[in-house]
Write a protein that holds these residues in place. Structure first.
Motif, PDB file in Angstrom:
ATOM      1  N   ALA A  54      42.363  45.699  34.457  1.00 35.87           N
ATOM      2  CA  ALA A  54      42.486  45.845  35.916  1.00 35.87           C
ATOM      3  C   ALA A  54      41.172  46.345  36.510  1.00 35.87           C
ATOM      4  N   ALA A  55      40.564  47.317  35.839  1.00 36.31           N
ATOM      5  CA  ALA A  55      39.287  47.875  36.319  1.00 36.31           C
ATOM      6  C   ALA A  55      38.194  46.815  36.252  1.00 36.31           C
ATOM      7  N   GLN A  56      38.192  46.031  35.178  1.00 38.01           N
ATOM      8  CA  GLN A  56      37.165  44.987  35.037  1.00 38.01           C
ATOM      9  C   GLN A  56      37.312  43.919  36.126  1.00 38.01           C
ATOM     10  N   ILE A  57      38.553  43.504  36.384  1.00 41.82           N
ATOM     11  CA  ILE A  57      38.788  42.509  37.434  1.00 41.82           C
ATOM     12  C   ILE A  57      38.332  43.066  38.780  1.00 41.82           C
ATOM     13  N   PHE A  58      38.749  44.301  39.079  1.00 45.36           N
ATOM     14  CA  PHE A  58      38.360  44.903  40.360  1.00 45.36           C
ATOM     15  C   PHE A  58      36.841  44.975  40.486  1.00 45.36           C
ATOM     16  N   ASN A  59      36.169  45.453  39.446  1.00 51.15           N
ATOM     17  CA  ASN A  59      34.710  45.619  39.522  1.00 51.15           C
ATOM     18  C   ASN A  59      33.997  44.283  39.714  1.00 51.15           C
ATOM     19  N   THR A  60      34.439  43.258  38.989  1.00 49.54           N
ATOM     20  CA  THR A  60      33.787  41.951  39.079  1.00 49.54           C
ATOM     21  C   THR A  60      34.054  41.287  40.424  1.00 49.54           C
ATOM     22  N   VAL A  61      35.321  41.273  40.844  1.00 49.12           N
ATOM     23  CA  VAL A  61      35.677  40.644  42.119  1.00 49.12           C
ATOM     24  C   VAL A  61      35.010  41.391  43.281  1.00 49.12           C
ATOM     25  N   SER A  62      34.987  42.708  43.207  1.00 46.51           N
ATOM     26  CA  SER A  62      34.336  43.495  44.267  1.00 46.51           C
ATOM     27  C   SER A  62      32.839  43.207  44.334  1.00 46.51           C
ATOM     28  N   SER A  63      32.221  43.053  43.174  1.00 48.13           N
ATOM     29  CA  SER A  63      30.798  42.731  43.126  1.00 48.13           C
ATOM     30  C   SER A  63      30.531  41.370  43.769  1.00 48.13           C
ATOM     31  N   ARG A  64      31.412  40.410  43.503  1.00 49.72           N
ATOM     32  CA  ARG A  64      31.273  39.085  44.123  1.00 49.72           C
ATOM     33  C   ARG A  64      31.413  39.172  45.637  1.00 49.72           C
ATOM     34  N   ILE A  65      32.378  39.964  46.091  1.00 52.08           N
ATOM     35  CA  ILE A  65      32.620  40.099  47.536  1.00 52.08           C
ATOM     36  C   ILE A  65      31.456  40.823  48.211  1.00 52.08           C
ATOM     37  N   LYS A  66      31.002  41.913  47.604  1.00 53.92           N
ATOM     38  CA  LYS A  66      29.886  42.684  48.188  1.00 53.92           C
ATOM     39  C   LYS A  66      28.615  41.847  48.268  1.00 53.92           C
TER      40      LYS A  66
END
Length: 200
Positions: A54-66
């Motif tokens: 869950a943390a990995q998905i959040f970090n990766t998706v957030s990085s893409r969005i940012k």
């Protein structure tokens, strides 16, 4: 468009379209990244198999969005699903320079010359070239390169840009919605437009 250091991080990443769309929706409704992170932790909003995942998905998706900035939210949210998938692909490309180079150097070139397919050999040539250009890529194992190649193929398939052929894969040139194409061009992402459109 910022060029980042080449990374093999995509061996652990998926396309994560639904997660990307859900997070953009939450952010556009006024939630902070920190609030979304908390929802991942307490409510498992991405239906991850473990808290670490869950943390990995959040970090990766957030990085893409940012990497795209918040001005794309309304353009993304008003598009249809196929356009949203291409927008997600653009965010993956903006966040992963090596994957961008693959789409730009291989898929774009195929579309320019009128070829509507690519083969495993095209991936092999791409990675061999990168190993000659980059000491970092040259240090990766064959297993890492093979996994990257598989994931790159999956990203393109899930974005709707290719079929799922076993060896040869057909390329489907996407139709970019005018608002999305304009947003990408206005935000220093013209190379992504060219990569997706198959133009010089």
């Amino acid at each position: 468009m910022e060029r980042k250091e080449y990374s093999a991080g995509a061996v652990k990443h998926s396309f994560w379209f639904m997660e990307f769309r859900n997070e953009v929706k939450l952010l556009s409704e006024g939630k902070s990244f920190e609030a979304v992170k908390e929802l991942c932790r307490t409510e498992n909003i991405f239906a991850a198999s473990t808290p670490d995942r869950a943390a990995q998905i959040f970090n990766t998706v957030s990085s893409r969005i940012k990497g795209m900035g918040d001005s794309f939210y309304p353009v993304f949210l008003k598009g249809d699903v196929s356009s949203q998938k291409i927008f997600n692909l653009a965010a993956v490309m903006a966040n992963d320079t090596l994957f961008f180079d693959f789409v730009y150097d291989v898929i774009r070139e195929k579309m320019i010359i009128g070829s509507n397919e690519y083969k495993p050999g095209d991936l092999n040539i791409f990675f061999k070239d990168k190993q000659l250009q980059s000491e970092k890529v040259a240090g990766w194992t064959d297993a890492t390169i093979a996994k990257l190649g598989r994931n790159y193929k999956t990203f393109l398939f899930e974005a709707g840009m290719t079929d799922k052929g076993r060896d040869v894969r057909k390329i489907f040139k996407p139709i970019l919605e005018p608002d999305m194409e304009r947003w990408l061009a206005d935000n220093d992402m013209e190379p992504i437009v060219k990569a997706l459109s198959g133009v010089r």
